[in-house]
Design a protein around this motif. Sequence first.
Motif, short mmCIF file in Angstrom:
data_model
loop_
_atom_site.label_atom_id
_atom_site.label_comp_id
_atom_site.label_asym_id
_atom_site.label_seq_id
_atom_site.Cartn_x
_atom_site.Cartn_y
_atom_site.Cartn_z
N ARG A 84 81.07 32.64 5.61
CA ARG A 84 80.95 31.91 6.88
C ARG A 84 82.29 31.38 7.36
O ARG A 84 82.52 31.27 8.56
CB ARG A 84 79.95 30.76 6.73
N ALA A 134 66.36 31.56 15.28
CA ALA A 134 67.54 31.35 16.10
C ALA A 134 67.36 31.79 17.56
O ALA A 134 68.00 31.25 18.45
CB ALA A 134 68.73 32.11 15.49
N GLU A 135 66.48 32.77 17.82
CA GLU A 135 66.32 33.27 19.18
C GLU A 135 65.35 32.44 20.01
O GLU A 135 65.18 32.69 21.20
CB GLU A 135 65.87 34.73 19.13
N SER A 140 68.46 26.92 21.93
CA SER A 140 69.50 27.65 22.64
C SER A 140 70.78 26.86 22.85
O SER A 140 71.86 27.44 23.00
CB SER A 140 68.97 28.12 24.01
N THR A 143 75.02 25.06 18.61
CA THR A 143 76.09 25.96 18.20
C THR A 143 75.69 26.65 16.91
O THR A 143 74.71 26.29 16.25
CB THR A 143 77.40 25.19 17.98
N ARG A 144 76.49 27.62 16.51
CA ARG A 144 76.22 28.34 15.27
C ARG A 144 76.23 27.39 14.07
O ARG A 144 75.37 27.47 13.20
CB ARG A 144 77.28 29.44 15.07
N ARG A 145 77.19 26.47 14.05
CA ARG A 145 77.28 25.52 12.95
C ARG A 145 76.09 24.56 12.96
O ARG A 145 75.54 24.23 11.90
CB ARG A 145 78.59 24.74 13.04
N MET A 147 73.13 25.23 14.08
CA MET A 147 71.98 25.99 13.60
C MET A 147 71.98 26.04 12.07
O MET A 147 70.93 25.95 11.43
CB MET A 147 72.01 27.40 14.18
N GLU A 148 73.16 26.19 11.52
CA GLU A 148 73.31 26.24 10.07
C GLU A 148 72.87 24.90 9.45
O GLU A 148 72.14 24.89 8.45
CB GLU A 148 74.77 26.54 9.71
N GLU A 151 69.11 24.49 9.72
CA GLU A 151 68.41 25.29 8.71
C GLU A 151 68.35 24.55 7.37
O GLU A 151 67.34 24.56 6.68
CB GLU A 151 69.08 26.65 8.54
#
Length: 202
Positions: A84, A134-135, A140, A143-145, A147-148, A151
């Motif tokens: 990552r 994620a979708e 929406s 950010t990617r981080r 979302m991480e 999770e």
Amino acid sequence: MFRSGVRNLLRTTDDLEVIGEASTGEEALVLVESLQPDLVLMDIRMPGMNGIEATRLIKERHPLTAVLILTMFQDDQSVFTAMRVGAKGYILKDSDEHELLQAIRMVGNGGAVFSSDIASRMMHYFSQSPVVPAEDPTFSELTRREMEILERIAEGDSNAQIASKLSISNKTVANYVSNILNKLQVTDRNAAKRLVQMTREE
């Protein structure tokens, strides 16, 4: 001693040159800044800054410098966190000389390489369904981080556990969690966890 052995091995080649050595993550950052190497061989556990954080900073500041992780740690968290933050390869210290040289050349030429047992675990990991969908439009704005982090929250991890797994500070995790709650318009992490569960059930 191990670093000395790697240095001596590389000196036997005609196409590879050692231009610097570091014993800590901080030293690695300084040397990358001054020497601009094509590739960094990076361990994970070192005094002070660990190799994961050093890799993240190197890739942020010097995106053209490739990083190949060479370590004895093969747990999933170390492998996936290294990926990552930008590592292009991950091999173990018990790899033979041919495998090491092949990995260095492959990553140095823009490729990616992983030890066979690690590659198998990666295939299994990425074949699993994510905890967070994620979708889903609910997420929406994240950010990617974020979302991480979400999770990890959905898995029940505490801030301290998230910080340890992602090699970031507790304060940074707390800031991310606050942003996530604001964006999802929920009051606490339990509400965020329930929101994830609801979207997965739909």
